[in-house]
Design a protein around this motif. Structure first.
Motif, PDB file in Angstrom:
ATOM      1  N   ALA A  23      -2.539  -3.327  -8.443  1.00  0.00           N
ATOM      2  CA  ALA A  23      -3.755  -3.492  -8.361  1.00  0.00           C
ATOM      3  C   ALA A  23      -4.389  -3.158  -6.845  1.00  0.00           C
ATOM      4  O   ALA A  23      -4.912  -2.410  -6.816  1.00  0.00           O
ATOM      5  CB  ALA A  23      -4.194  -5.315  -8.888  1.00  0.00           C
ATOM      6  N   ILE A  24      -2.960  -3.746  -6.229  1.00  0.00           N
ATOM      7  CA  ILE A  24      -3.721  -2.603  -4.615  1.00  0.00           C
ATOM      8  C   ILE A  24      -2.558  -1.949  -3.605  1.00  0.00           C
ATOM      9  O   ILE A  24      -2.112  -3.136  -3.128  1.00  0.00           O
ATOM     10  CB  ILE A  24      -4.425  -4.153  -4.363  1.00  0.00           C
ATOM     11  CG1 ILE A  24      -3.248  -5.268  -4.374  1.00  0.00           C
ATOM     12  CG2 ILE A  24      -5.980  -4.799  -4.562  1.00  0.00           C
ATOM     13  CD1 ILE A  24      -3.568  -6.456  -3.159  1.00  0.00           C
ATOM     14  N   PRO A  25      -2.199  -0.837  -4.301  1.00  0.00           N
ATOM     15  CA  PRO A  25      -1.034  -0.487  -3.701  1.00  0.00           C
ATOM     16  C   PRO A  25      -1.459   0.151  -2.117  1.00  0.00           C
ATOM     17  O   PRO A  25      -0.261  -0.751  -1.640  1.00  0.00           O
ATOM     18  CB  PRO A  25      -0.760   0.790  -4.491  1.00  0.00           C
ATOM     19  CG  PRO A  25      -2.301   0.984  -5.246  1.00  0.00           C
ATOM     20  CD  PRO A  25      -2.736  -0.440  -5.302  1.00  0.00           C
ATOM     21  N   ASP A  26      -2.577   0.348  -1.586  1.00  0.00           N
ATOM     22  CA  ASP A  26      -2.644   0.447   0.151  1.00  0.00           C
ATOM     23  C   ASP A  26      -2.483  -0.858   0.519  1.00  0.00           C
ATOM     24  O   ASP A  26      -1.815  -1.040   1.673  1.00  0.00           O
ATOM     25  CB  ASP A  26      -4.049   1.052  -0.640  1.00  0.00           C
ATOM     26  CG  ASP A  26      -3.960   1.548   1.326  1.00  0.00           C
ATOM     27  OD1 ASP A  26      -2.990   2.055   1.525  1.00  0.00           O
ATOM     28  OD2 ASP A  26      -5.360   0.526   1.616  1.00  0.00           O
ATOM     29  N   THR A  38      -2.014   6.716   0.518  1.00  0.00           N
ATOM     30  CA  THR A  38      -3.591   7.781  -0.044  1.00  0.00           C
ATOM     31  C   THR A  38      -3.105   8.506  -0.772  1.00  0.00           C
ATOM     32  O   THR A  38      -2.195   8.883  -0.891  1.00  0.00           O
ATOM     33  CB  THR A  38      -4.164   8.794   1.186  1.00  0.00           C
ATOM     34  OG1 THR A  38      -2.770   9.281   1.816  1.00  0.00           O
ATOM     35  CG2 THR A  38      -4.891   7.738   2.345  1.00  0.00           C
ATOM     36  N   GLY A  39      -3.968   9.181  -1.715  1.00  0.00           N
ATOM     37  CA  GLY A  39      -4.262  10.384  -2.195  1.00  0.00           C
ATOM     38  C   GLY A  39      -2.973   9.640  -3.083  1.00  0.00           C
ATOM     39  O   GLY A  39      -2.374   9.230  -4.006  1.00  0.00           O
ATOM     40  N   THR A  40      -1.200  10.607  -3.107  1.00  0.00           N
ATOM     41  CA  THR A  40      -0.409  10.489  -3.976  1.00  0.00           C
ATOM     42  C   THR A  40       0.198   9.552  -4.468  1.00  0.00           C
ATOM     43  O   THR A  40       0.759   8.446  -4.645  1.00  0.00           O
ATOM     44  CB  THR A  40       0.567  12.481  -4.045  1.00  0.00           C
ATOM     45  OG1 THR A  40       0.726  12.432  -2.739  1.00  0.00           O
ATOM     46  CG2 THR A  40      -0.635  13.013  -4.817  1.00  0.00           C
ATOM     47  N   GLY A  41       0.143   8.918  -2.754  1.00  0.00           N
ATOM     48  CA  GLY A  41       0.910   7.602  -2.622  1.00  0.00           C
ATOM     49  C   GLY A  41       0.745   6.500  -3.092  1.00  0.00           C
ATOM     50  O   GLY A  41       0.988   5.616  -3.610  1.00  0.00           O
ATOM     51  N   ARG A  46       1.533   2.735  -7.250  1.00  0.00           N
ATOM     52  CA  ARG A  46       0.961   2.387  -9.189  1.00  0.00           C
ATOM     53  C   ARG A  46       2.235   2.523  -9.396  1.00  0.00           C
ATOM     54  O   ARG A  46       3.035   1.629 -10.301  1.00  0.00           O
ATOM     55  CB  ARG A  46      -0.013   3.029  -9.165  1.00  0.00           C
ATOM     56  CG  ARG A  46      -0.804   2.011  -8.478  1.00  0.00           C
ATOM     57  CD  ARG A  46      -2.677   1.892  -9.710  1.00  0.00           C
ATOM     58  NE  ARG A  46      -3.758   1.652  -8.677  1.00  0.00           N
ATOM     59  CZ  ARG A  46      -4.295   2.243  -7.818  1.00  0.00           C
ATOM     60  NH1 ARG A  46      -4.343   3.254  -7.555  1.00  0.00           N
ATOM     61  NH2 ARG A  46      -5.461   1.351  -7.217  1.00  0.00           N
ATOM     62  N   LEU A  47       3.089   3.350  -9.992  1.00  0.00           N
ATOM     63  CA  LEU A  47       4.244   3.426 -10.841  1.00  0.00           C
ATOM     64  C   LEU A  47       5.397   2.306 -10.777  1.00  0.00           C
ATOM     65  O   LEU A  47       6.200   2.109 -10.901  1.00  0.00           O
ATOM     66  CB  LEU A  47       4.810   5.844 -10.808  1.00  0.00           C
ATOM     67  CG  LEU A  47       5.385   5.356 -11.613  1.00  0.00           C
ATOM     68  CD1 LEU A  47       5.573   5.470 -13.418  1.00  0.00           C
ATOM     69  CD2 LEU A  47       6.440   7.519 -11.189  1.00  0.00           C
TER      70      LEU A  47
END
Length: 125
Positions: A23-26, A38-41, A46-47
């Motif tokens: 839901a909120i990886p950052d 950011t980006g691919t991170g 999420r993976l």
């Protein structure tokens, strides 16, 4: 502590962490490591959340089996290695967020409890 209880606790911890990462990886990574994604991170975060959710579900289902099982072995290895790696990150000092040390403690305690339970059980025949 019997494997059933350990697996139930580990299942809840990993499932909640997995859902949060989906839901909120950052925000989760910011709290854990002190830097955002950011980006691919974000995709990798999420993976990782999906993998932790699956690990939690596997542990929840696996709690119904007695003794040394593949599920208990997986959770033992995961928690011990997670504790070691997070400890390494913390000692390095470059990636330290507010929840890093609590995460180290949780994984270390779970890892030690899994090791203790593993060696107090007889191997399955």
């Amino acid at each position: 502590m019997p494997f059933a209880w350990l697996l139930a606790i580990a299942a809840l911890v990993e499932a909640v962490t997995g859902i949060a990462l989906i839901a909120i990886p950052d925000a989760v990574v910011q709290l854990l490591l002190g830097q955002g994604l950011t980006g691919t991170g974000l995709a990798v975060g999420r993976l990782t959340g999906i993998a932790l959710l699956a690990l939690g579900i596997g542990a929840w289902v696996g709690r119904l089996e007695d003794g040394r099982t593949a599920t208990s072995a997986a959770m033992l290895v995961y928690n011990v290695l997670a504790a070691i790696y997070l400890l390494y990150l913390g000692l390095d000092g470059a990636l330290v967020g507010k929840l890093l040390w609590p995460a180290v403690a949780i994984h270390a305690v779970l890892g030690l409890l899994f090791v203790r339970a593993w060696f107090s059980q007889r191997p399955r025949q």
